[in-house]
Scaffold this active site. Sequence first.
Site, PDB file in Angstrom:
ATOM      1  N   GLY A 185       0.361  -1.639  -0.302  1.00 30.74           N
ATOM      2  CA  GLY A 185      -0.016  -0.328  -0.125  1.00 30.74           C
ATOM      3  C   GLY A 185       0.653   1.265   0.033  1.00 30.74           C
ATOM      4  N   ASP A 186       2.271   1.347   0.039  1.00 26.38           N
ATOM      5  CA  ASP A 186       2.691   2.599   0.302  1.00 26.38           C
ATOM      6  C   ASP A 186       4.366   1.656  -0.100  1.00 26.38           C
ATOM      7  OD1 ASP A 186       3.989   4.854   0.527  1.00 26.38           O
ATOM      8  OD2 ASP A 186       3.698   5.551   1.912  1.00 26.38           O
ATOM      9  N   TYR A 187       4.530   1.013  -0.931  1.00 24.93           N
ATOM     10  CA  TYR A 187       6.096   0.637  -1.404  1.00 24.93           C
ATOM     11  C   TYR A 187       6.731   0.915  -1.717  1.00 24.93           C
ATOM     12  CZ  TYR A 187       8.884  -3.863  -2.068  1.00 24.93           C
ATOM     13  OH  TYR A 187      10.040  -4.494  -2.096  1.00 24.93           O
TER      14      TYR A 187
END
Length: 267
Positions: A185-187
Amino acid sequence: MSLPPGVTADRVEEIDVGLSGARVARLYVSGRAVAVFKAAGTDRPDLVSELAATERRLRRLVGTPLPVPRLLDSGEWRGERWLTMEHRPGRAAHEPGHERSALIAALARALRELHATSLSGPPFPLGPDVLLERARERVASGLVDRSWRAAGHRPREGGNAAGALRGLAERLSRTEVSGPVLLHGDYCLPNVLVDDDGRWSLIDLGRMGVGDRHLDLVDMTGSMLSDLNPSFGPRDAEAFLDAYGRDRIDPERVELYRELDAFFWPV
């Protein structure tokens, strides 16, 4: 930095990265980093929500093979919501000292393993419908138009963010989700820790959910192309996609999710 009762440390090292506006610190015992502490004032419901989301996801990840922090404790104290997590080894991927080809291989391997992991119980949805609804809220608030003006960004569809989002939503409605898979989701580079032996850990999992693999791919390549990480560039982004596996990547979906990501730029 003051700590809640029961949270002890010989040394507290404040950290100025992570949740903007939150208190973040690394806790040491006998000279060894053992935990990470995060806290947010209850007058900041956005940050409190992010902490609560992280706690829920860490609880759900117990029992999976993924190397993620173990939740140690949580609670409320002096008008703050707080939690402590196990400190994971390694350095953030954006930090100096990594051998570049080994680092990119580790980042691709980590993402493939994450995308192959199954969670028991109801998923945390992170499909296009969820992302588009969040984008609509940001457009309605005026945040997107302000961030685009600041960046000199001109949407390819429509003269403003609302028009651009309508066109993007229509194209996404005709596009199947690739997977769906478990997403970080926030890689981005700061959210992956890698040690000298190539072992990796994932941190900052408050946005983890189930959706299209291309979302994580766009986040990492965008991180490598960002001005915030000037030591990386297009060659690294292409090498990362090669290492992840071009057979799993649809360039058109990469472009769609890259356009969607622009609706979440900070102001």
